[in-house]
Design a protein around this motif. Structure first.
Motif, PDB file in Angstrom:
ATOM      1  N   GLN A  42     -12.473  44.883 -22.675  1.00 61.94           N
ATOM      2  CA  GLN A  42     -11.951  43.633 -22.111  1.00 61.94           C
ATOM      3  C   GLN A  42     -11.442  42.688 -23.207  1.00 61.94           C
ATOM      4  N   GLY A  43     -11.959  42.859 -24.424  1.00 66.90           N
ATOM      5  CA  GLY A  43     -11.449  42.105 -25.573  1.00 66.90           C
ATOM      6  C   GLY A  43     -11.689  40.600 -25.542  1.00 66.90           C
ATOM      7  N   THR A  44     -12.747  40.156 -24.899  1.00 68.07           N
ATOM      8  CA  THR A  44     -12.986  38.708 -24.800  1.00 68.07           C
ATOM      9  C   THR A  44     -13.298  38.094 -26.172  1.00 68.07           C
ATOM     10  N   LEU A  45     -14.090  38.777 -26.974  1.00 70.08           N
ATOM     11  CA  LEU A  45     -14.421  38.249 -28.308  1.00 70.08           C
ATOM     12  C   LEU A  45     -13.149  38.112 -29.151  1.00 70.08           C
ATOM     13  N   THR A  46     -12.264  39.091 -29.042  1.00 73.68           N
ATOM     14  CA  THR A  46     -10.988  39.049 -29.767  1.00 73.68           C
ATOM     15  C   THR A  46     -10.160  37.863 -29.274  1.00 73.68           C
ATOM     16  N   PHE A  47     -10.126  37.686 -27.970  1.00 72.04           N
ATOM     17  CA  PHE A  47      -9.396  36.568 -27.365  1.00 72.04           C
ATOM     18  C   PHE A  47      -9.975  35.216 -27.818  1.00 72.04           C
ATOM     19  N   PHE A  48     -11.305  35.144 -27.913  1.00 72.65           N
ATOM     20  CA  PHE A  48     -11.965  33.910 -28.376  1.00 72.65           C
ATOM     21  C   PHE A  48     -11.595  33.582 -29.823  1.00 72.65           C
ATOM     22  N   SER A  49     -11.300  34.628 -30.608  1.00 71.10           N
ATOM     23  CA  SER A  49     -11.213  34.447 -32.062  1.00 71.10           C
ATOM     24  C   SER A  49      -9.797  34.406 -32.621  1.00 71.10           C
ATOM     25  N   MET A  50      -8.824  35.012 -31.917  1.00 69.72           N
ATOM     26  CA  MET A  50      -7.482  35.163 -32.505  1.00 69.72           C
ATOM     27  C   MET A  50      -6.394  34.561 -31.625  1.00 69.72           C
ATOM     28  N   GLU A  51      -5.403  33.951 -32.266  1.00 74.46           N
ATOM     29  CA  GLU A  51      -4.258  33.386 -31.540  1.00 74.46           C
ATOM     30  C   GLU A  51      -3.359  34.500 -31.014  1.00 74.46           C
ATOM     31  N   GLU A  52      -3.121  35.504 -31.880  1.00 73.96           N
ATOM     32  CA  GLU A  52      -2.192  36.584 -31.519  1.00 73.96           C
ATOM     33  C   GLU A  52      -2.944  37.863 -31.215  1.00 73.96           C
ATOM     34  N   ALA A  53      -2.277  38.766 -30.499  1.00 73.11           N
ATOM     35  CA  ALA A  53      -2.894  40.065 -30.226  1.00 73.11           C
ATOM     36  C   ALA A  53      -3.023  40.836 -31.534  1.00 73.11           C
ATOM     37  N   PRO A  54      -4.138  41.528 -31.750  1.00 72.90           N
ATOM     38  CA  PRO A  54      -4.312  42.250 -33.019  1.00 72.90           C
ATOM     39  C   PRO A  54      -3.419  43.491 -33.079  1.00 72.90           C
ATOM     40  N   LYS A  55      -3.052  43.874 -34.306  1.00 76.40           N
ATOM     41  CA  LYS A  55      -2.230  45.081 -34.449  1.00 76.40           C
ATOM     42  C   LYS A  55      -3.112  46.322 -34.402  1.00 76.40           C
ATOM     43  N   LEU A  56      -4.203  46.266 -35.138  1.00 77.13           N
ATOM     44  CA  LEU A  56      -5.115  47.410 -35.175  1.00 77.13           C
ATOM     45  C   LEU A  56      -6.449  46.996 -34.578  1.00 77.13           C
ATOM     46  N   SER A  57      -7.234  47.994 -34.168  1.00 74.91           N
ATOM     47  CA  SER A  57      -8.474  47.642 -33.472  1.00 74.91           C
ATOM     48  C   SER A  57      -9.561  48.660 -33.753  1.00 74.91           C
ATOM     49  N   VAL A  58     -10.693  48.449 -33.120  1.00 75.89           N
ATOM     50  CA  VAL A  58     -11.819  49.368 -33.254  1.00 75.89           C
ATOM     51  C   VAL A  58     -11.440  50.755 -32.708  1.00 75.89           C
ATOM     52  N   TRP A  59     -10.422  50.806 -31.875  1.00 78.22           N
ATOM     53  CA  TRP A  59      -9.988  52.116 -31.360  1.00 78.22           C
ATOM     54  C   TRP A  59      -9.512  53.040 -32.491  1.00 78.22           C
ATOM     55  N   GLU A  60      -8.726  52.520 -33.427  1.00 78.92           N
ATOM     56  CA  GLU A  60      -8.264  53.342 -34.553  1.00 78.92           C
ATOM     57  C   GLU A  60      -9.451  53.877 -35.346  1.00 78.92           C
TER      58      GLU A  60
END
Ligand SMILES: Nc1ncnc2c1ncn2[C@@H]1O[C@H](COP(=O)(O)OP(=O)(O)O)[C@@H](O)[C@H]1O
Ligand SMILES: [Mg+2]
Length: 247
Positions: A42-60
């Protein structure tokens, strides 16, 4: 060596993500080097922390396509290994791979000397992401809402977790149960908090309901930057102090 703490509950909306973000920023107030990992598709922590969508993630990292150090975002208060929605599809792929539960652990092993604390925000399920988090962690925090239904869910959760912990990580330490959303206006809320303390030995300081905490996702700033004198900031500072004193 870093303390690696998973925040887990199978119930959604209990404050896992808010607690990961706020304990992480509280530890950074105490000048600790912190990495937050968003294991929730769901990426809520990422949404809480970053203005832009991340390029790379824990998926990689889980797919072993990239080294973890190249996927981490360096933010003001802490570093973040973000999540993206692709993680939802990743579940299918991971389920057919060998030794899939230890991918995150192996990756964290390569960077853990850089950090004092790694906090992992888990999804509300016993998915492959949660199993990776449990295998990689030294400690576990279970956020639990101060409500009657949540207390019953807690006993079930502790029972269900026994088997995966025994198989993946028998050394895992239950650092504490974190009572969340304590509501001074509701009698039952305080009663649940008292019951939690009576039935469990390691109950962390409670987090009160605080409107400032529900706004951290809007401003993309931590509770400490938003209002360091708020009840939310005070309560999470208390939790951070217990964690720091445990070292
Ligand atoms: N102590 C608190 N006071 C007020 N609102 C809170 C508090 N903790 C969490 N919330 C709010 O409750 C909702 C669920 O919190 P969240 O941290 O996303 O839970 P989870 O990660 O367990 O699903 C969010 O809207 C959040 O802002
Ligand atoms: Mg969450």
């Amino acid at each position: 060596m870093a303390k690696i703490i998973s925040l887990l509950n199978f119930k959604g909306g209990v404050g896992k993500t808010t607690s990961t973000h706020s304990i992480g920023s509280a530890l950074s107030v105490y000048e600790k080097k912190v990495l937050l990992i968003d294991m929730d598709p769901q990426g809520t922590l990422t949404f809480f922390s970053m203005e832009e969508a991340p390029k790379l993630s824990v998926w990689e990292v889980l797919a072993e396509k990239r080294e973890i150090k190249n996927c981490i975002e360096e933010l003001e208060e802490f570093d973040l290994l973000p999540s993206t929605i692709e993680l939802t599809l990743a579940e299918l792929e991971l389920n057919s791979s060998y030794n899939k539960e230890f991918r995150l652990k192996r990756a964290i092993d390569t960077i853990k000397d850089k950090y004092d604390y790694v906090l992992i925000d888990c999804p509300p399920s016993l998915s492959i992401f949660t199993l990776n988090a449990l295998a990689a962690s030294t400690d576990l925090i279970i956020p639990c809402e101060c409500e009657l239904a949540s207390m019953e869910g807690l006993n079930l959760l502790l029972k269900v977790l026994k088997s995966p912990i025994k198989h993946l990580n028998p050394e895992l330490n239950l650092l504490g149960i974190l009572p969340t959303k304590l509501d001074g206006r509701k009698k039952i809320s305080g009663e649940v908090y008292e019951m939690l303390k009576e039935t469990h030995t390691n109950v962390l300081p409670a987090i009160r309901i605080n409107s400032k905490l529900s706004e951290i996702g809007i401003e993309k700033i931590s509770i400490f930057k938003a209002d360091k004198n708020s009840n939310g900031a005070k309560d999470y500072r208390n939790v951070a102090e217990v964690i720091l004193n445990g070292n």
